[in-house]
Design an enzyme around this catalytic site. Sequence first.
Site, PDB file in Angstrom:
ATOM      1  N   CYS A 157      47.523   8.149  81.222  1.00  0.00           N
ATOM      2  CA  CYS A 157      48.040   7.647  79.945  1.00  0.00           C
ATOM      3  C   CYS A 157      47.591   6.203  79.730  1.00  0.00           C
ATOM      4  O   CYS A 157      47.060   5.854  78.670  1.00  0.00           O
ATOM      5  CB  CYS A 157      49.569   7.774  79.939  1.00  0.00           C
ATOM      6  SG  CYS A 157      50.332   7.398  78.344  1.00  0.00           S
ATOM      7  N   CYS A 158      47.753   5.352  80.751  1.00  0.00           N
ATOM      8  CA  CYS A 158      47.326   3.953  80.632  1.00  0.00           C
ATOM      9  C   CYS A 158      45.808   3.863  80.450  1.00  0.00           C
ATOM     10  O   CYS A 158      45.323   3.013  79.694  1.00  0.00           O
ATOM     11  CB  CYS A 158      47.722   3.160  81.878  1.00  0.00           C
ATOM     12  SG  CYS A 158      49.402   2.547  81.904  1.00  0.00           S
ATOM     13  N   CYS A 202      55.258  -0.788  77.335  1.00  0.00           N
ATOM     14  CA  CYS A 202      55.570   0.386  76.511  1.00  0.00           C
ATOM     15  C   CYS A 202      57.020   0.823  76.744  1.00  0.00           C
ATOM     16  O   CYS A 202      57.513   0.778  77.876  1.00  0.00           O
ATOM     17  CB  CYS A 202      54.652   1.536  76.877  1.00  0.00           C
ATOM     18  SG  CYS A 202      52.931   1.255  76.465  1.00  0.00           S
ATOM     19  N   CYS A 233      58.089   3.196  79.644  1.00  0.00           N
ATOM     20  CA  CYS A 233      57.786   2.744  81.004  1.00  0.00           C
ATOM     21  C   CYS A 233      58.388   1.377  81.312  1.00  0.00           C
ATOM     22  O   CYS A 233      57.964   0.702  82.256  1.00  0.00           O
ATOM     23  CB  CYS A 233      56.275   2.698  81.213  1.00  0.00           C
ATOM     24  SG  CYS A 233      55.483   4.291  80.949  1.00  0.00           S
ATOM     25  N   CYS A 272      48.850  -1.624  84.953  1.00  0.00           N
ATOM     26  CA  CYS A 272      48.364  -0.554  84.065  1.00  0.00           C
ATOM     27  C   CYS A 272      46.867  -0.344  84.165  1.00  0.00           C
ATOM     28  O   CYS A 272      46.326   0.566  83.544  1.00  0.00           O
ATOM     29  CB  CYS A 272      48.739  -0.874  82.621  1.00  0.00           C
ATOM     30  SG  CYS A 272      48.253  -2.532  82.127  1.00  0.00           S
TER      31      CYS A 272
HETATM   32 FE1  SF4 Z   1      51.390   5.295  78.699  1.00  0.00          FE
HETATM   33 FE2  SF4 Z   1      53.430   4.075  79.928  1.00  0.00          FE
HETATM   34 FE3  SF4 Z   1      50.884   3.257  80.288  1.00  0.00          FE
HETATM   35 FE4  SF4 Z   1      52.137   2.849  77.963  1.00  0.00          FE
HETATM   36  S1  SF4 Z   1      52.667   1.936  79.986  1.00  0.00           S
HETATM   37  S2  SF4 Z   1      50.052   3.545  78.216  1.00  0.00           S
HETATM   38  S3  SF4 Z   1      53.355   4.757  77.789  1.00  0.00           S
HETATM   39  S4  SF4 Z   1      51.808   5.225  80.940  1.00  0.00           S
END
Ligand code: SF4
Length: 234
Positions: free
Chosen positions: A121-122, A204, A207, A230
């Site tokens: 995701c990151c 985010c 998280c 991240c």
């Molecule tokens: Fe995704 Fe969480 Fe990374 Fe944001 S901090 S990009 S929601 S995994």
Amino acid sequence: MTTAQHTAEDLRHLAEQTGRELEDASALDILRWAVDTFGPRFCVTSSMEDAVVAHLASRVAPGVDVVFLDTGYHFPETIGTRDAVAAVMDVNVITLTPRQTVAEQDAEYGPKLHDRDPDLCCAMRKVKPLEEGLTAYDAWATGLRRDESPTRAGTPVVGWDAKRQKVKVSPIARWTQEDVETYVAEHGVLTNPLLMDGYASVGCAPCTRRVLEGEDARAGRWAGRSKTECGLHG
Ligand code: SF4
């Protein structure tokens, strides 16, 4: 100095040497060096936790580019801070977005990828957009501080970002939380309202949680997981 004709090896050498030379310099002097050296190929990145580095940079280079990554998962307070910074500060806010909206990502990877594979995701929502956004620059400034967490304790004030082949400037690396608070109070710098609501580090929404007494500032990020960064800085 123009950097277009300089190789990555030149820049790496310059970054490492300058990091040693400016170790004891003030944040403003570190930024002044970056602006003098890179001109429009220098930008500030901001998570909109606060606007301290953007404020410092705007004193040296009014209208400086301030790059913000809108992952689609931010707290409304963070987007509000970004909009307030753009409205009242002498900076040029540039918002980067991932290739997919959250809805498109959910459709392809399933909902809540952040719970199942936060690294992926990151990578898609932060690392890739930043990499693409930074192609216009040779150097970028961050608000990293050594006191934020053990993983950031060795942050140089100027260093080499080997992953992106760019000079990475951390003008407040030596600052403490108290230094930040003093600067914010003295200059009336915009801060994210969540900092007044138990959050010490704002990322985010899915998280990030509030920190508990005695925890370091980044303990509320990906809490309960081994993940601490991240991919932007690790
Ligand atoms: Fe995704 Fe969480 Fe990374 Fe944001 S901090 S990009 S929601 S995994």
